[in-house]
Scaffold this motif. Structure first.
Motif, PDB file in Angstrom:
ATOM      1  N   SER A 189      32.181  24.853  46.455  1.00  0.00           N
ATOM      2  CA  SER A 189      32.706  25.860  47.375  1.00  0.00           C
ATOM      3  C   SER A 189      32.953  27.188  46.671  1.00  0.00           C
ATOM      4  CB  SER A 189      33.980  25.359  48.053  1.00  0.00           C
ATOM      5  OG  SER A 189      34.990  25.110  47.112  1.00  0.00           O
ATOM      6  N   LEU A 190      33.166  27.155  45.368  1.00  0.00           N
ATOM      7  CA  LEU A 190      33.360  28.404  44.627  1.00  0.00           C
ATOM      8  C   LEU A 190      32.115  29.280  44.713  1.00  0.00           C
ATOM      9  CD1 LEU A 190      35.248  27.047  41.508  1.00  0.00           C
ATOM     10  CD2 LEU A 190      36.124  28.708  43.150  1.00  0.00           C
ATOM     11  N   GLN A 191      30.965  28.683  44.526  1.00  0.00           N
ATOM     12  CA  GLN A 191      29.718  29.451  44.594  1.00  0.00           C
ATOM     13  C   GLN A 191      29.470  29.967  46.003  1.00  0.00           C
ATOM     14  OE1 GLN A 191      27.311  26.336  43.011  1.00  0.00           O
ATOM     15  NE2 GLN A 191      27.342  27.192  40.940  1.00  0.00           N
ATOM     16  N   HIS A 192      29.887  29.181  47.001  1.00  0.00           N
ATOM     17  CA  HIS A 192      29.698  29.610  48.388  1.00  0.00           C
ATOM     18  C   HIS A 192      30.598  30.802  48.725  1.00  0.00           C
ATOM     19  CE1 HIS A 192      29.019  29.414  52.688  1.00  0.00           C
ATOM     20  NE2 HIS A 192      30.325  29.367  52.867  1.00  0.00           N
ATOM     21  N   TYR A 193      31.873  30.680  48.411  1.00  0.00           N
ATOM     22  CA  TYR A 193      32.833  31.724  48.776  1.00  0.00           C
ATOM     23  C   TYR A 193      32.892  32.873  47.780  1.00  0.00           C
ATOM     24  CZ  TYR A 193      34.512  28.556  52.365  1.00  0.00           C
ATOM     25  OH  TYR A 193      34.591  27.743  53.464  1.00  0.00           O
ATOM     26  N   PHE A 194      32.472  32.632  46.560  1.00  0.00           N
ATOM     27  CA  PHE A 194      32.537  33.663  45.518  1.00  0.00           C
ATOM     28  C   PHE A 194      31.182  33.790  44.829  1.00  0.00           C
ATOM     29  CE2 PHE A 194      36.684  31.702  46.089  1.00  0.00           C
ATOM     30  CZ  PHE A 194      37.422  32.807  46.486  1.00  0.00           C
ATOM     31  N   PRO A 195      30.186  34.310  45.554  1.00  0.00           N
ATOM     32  CA  PRO A 195      28.856  34.434  44.953  1.00  0.00           C
ATOM     33  C   PRO A 195      28.849  35.380  43.751  1.00  0.00           C
ATOM     34  CG  PRO A 195      28.940  35.573  47.069  1.00  0.00           C
ATOM     35  CD  PRO A 195      30.225  34.800  46.924  1.00  0.00           C
ATOM     36  N   GLY A 218      30.902  35.178  41.410  1.00  0.00           N
ATOM     37  CA  GLY A 218      31.432  34.409  40.293  1.00  0.00           C
ATOM     38  C   GLY A 218      32.890  34.713  39.985  1.00  0.00           C
ATOM     39  N   LYS A 219      33.225  34.502  38.735  1.00  0.00           N
ATOM     40  CA  LYS A 219      34.613  34.636  38.293  1.00  0.00           C
ATOM     41  C   LYS A 219      35.133  36.049  38.516  1.00  0.00           C
ATOM     42  CE  LYS A 219      37.701  33.814  34.406  1.00  0.00           C
ATOM     43  NZ  LYS A 219      37.834  33.250  33.065  1.00  0.00           N
ATOM     44  N   GLU A 220      34.305  37.034  38.296  1.00  0.00           N
ATOM     45  CA  GLU A 220      34.758  38.417  38.484  1.00  0.00           C
ATOM     46  C   GLU A 220      35.211  38.653  39.920  1.00  0.00           C
ATOM     47  OE1 GLU A 220      32.956  42.928  38.080  1.00  0.00           O
ATOM     48  OE2 GLU A 220      32.144  41.350  36.815  1.00  0.00           O
ATOM     49  N   GLN A 221      34.449  38.182  40.888  1.00  0.00           N
ATOM     50  CA  GLN A 221      34.839  38.330  42.288  1.00  0.00           C
ATOM     51  C   GLN A 221      36.134  37.586  42.579  1.00  0.00           C
ATOM     52  OE1 GLN A 221      32.063  36.812  45.206  1.00  0.00           O
ATOM     53  NE2 GLN A 221      33.391  37.375  46.914  1.00  0.00           N
ATOM     54  N   LEU A 222      36.243  36.361  42.079  1.00  0.00           N
ATOM     55  CA  LEU A 222      37.449  35.570  42.308  1.00  0.00           C
ATOM     56  C   LEU A 222      38.673  36.244  41.693  1.00  0.00           C
ATOM     57  CD1 LEU A 222      38.902  33.050  43.338  1.00  0.00           C
ATOM     58  CD2 LEU A 222      38.168  31.877  41.242  1.00  0.00           C
ATOM     59  N   VAL A 223      38.542  36.726  40.465  1.00  0.00           N
ATOM     60  CA  VAL A 223      39.657  37.422  39.808  1.00  0.00           C
ATOM     61  C   VAL A 223      40.049  38.652  40.616  1.00  0.00           C
ATOM     62  CG1 VAL A 223      40.284  38.785  37.770  1.00  0.00           C
ATOM     63  CG2 VAL A 223      39.184  36.550  37.490  1.00  0.00           C
ATOM     64  N   ASN A 224      39.066  39.429  41.043  1.00  0.00           N
ATOM     65  CA  ASN A 224      39.367  40.648  41.795  1.00  0.00           C
ATOM     66  C   ASN A 224      40.054  40.336  43.120  1.00  0.00           C
ATOM     67  OD1 ASN A 224      38.161  41.950  39.669  1.00  0.00           O
ATOM     68  ND2 ASN A 224      36.299  42.484  40.779  1.00  0.00           N
ATOM     69  N   GLU A 225      39.627  39.274  43.774  1.00  0.00           N
ATOM     70  CA  GLU A 225      40.278  38.893  45.027  1.00  0.00           C
ATOM     71  C   GLU A 225      41.699  38.372  44.778  1.00  0.00           C
ATOM     72  OE1 GLU A 225      38.062  36.797  48.008  1.00  0.00           O
ATOM     73  OE2 GLU A 225      36.197  37.823  47.443  1.00  0.00           O
TER      74      GLU A 225
END
Length: 187
Positions: A32-38, A40-47
């Motif tokens: 689900s990480l790849q689905h919601y955060f294409p 990657g980690k940078e997008q997840l951290v920023n969100e």
């Protein structure tokens, strides 16, 4: 997953927070990480950083509601109390995820630096509006909001390093009179 990322970042920093740990903390499948955060980690951290800024900004209304007579020093004391209460109840393991992301990735990742700046603005704005509503002149409200948040962030770092709330209580006690003195007197 964004909430879980923010919680892990505030405890471990960005560099030590992996995507697998976030998925496990959130109880989500890794795919689900790849689905919601294409991104990657940078997008997840920023969100996660954005969430933290909005959370802090939204807390301002709750802090004001806790005060029978809102004052700038009372607002700052409530902001500080959130941290002293946490540290006295659960220890000093967590800090501000926005500060952690700024320290860990702010220099190397432009989007994270921008997310952190936006998060601080999402927090500073409500503090400045609250100060203006309490009678602080508009031209000073933003500067004092920045001072309050800067002081709080520094006191959080010192408290974590010392494993003691001394810096937080000192900040509230010493900054309070300056904040209250900024209220324009009617007359």
């Amino acid at each position: 997953m964004v909430f879980s990322a923010a919680q892990l970042i505030r405890r471990d920093g960005v560099a030590s927070t992996g995507m697998r740990e976030v998925a496990a903390h959130a109880g989500a499948p890794r795919g689900s990480l790849q689905h919601y955060f294409p991104g990657g980690k940078e997008q997840l951290v920023n969100e996660a950083v954005g969430w933290a800024g909005r959370y802090a900004g939204n807390r301002v209304a709750r802090f004001l509601a806790a005060l029978s007579e809102p004052t700038p020093s009372g607002l700052f004391a409530e902001m500080v109390c959130q941290w002293t209460d946490e540290y006295e109840a659960t220890g000093f393991s967590g800090g501000c995820p926005v500060a952690a992301a700024t320290v860990d990735w702010g220099q190397s990742t432009a989007s994270t630096r921008e997310a952190a700046a936006a998060a601080f603005a999402a927090w500073t704005g409500p503090v400045a509006r609250a100060l203006a509503d309490m009678g602080v002149p508009e031209e000073r409200a933003g500067a004092l909001a920045t001072l309050m948040i800067s002081t709080l962030e520094g006191a959080i770092l010192i408290a974590r390093a010392e494993r003691n709330v001394r810096a937080l209580t000192t900040a509230a006690r010493e900054l309070g009179p300056l904040l209250d003195a900024a209220v324009a007197k009617a007359g």
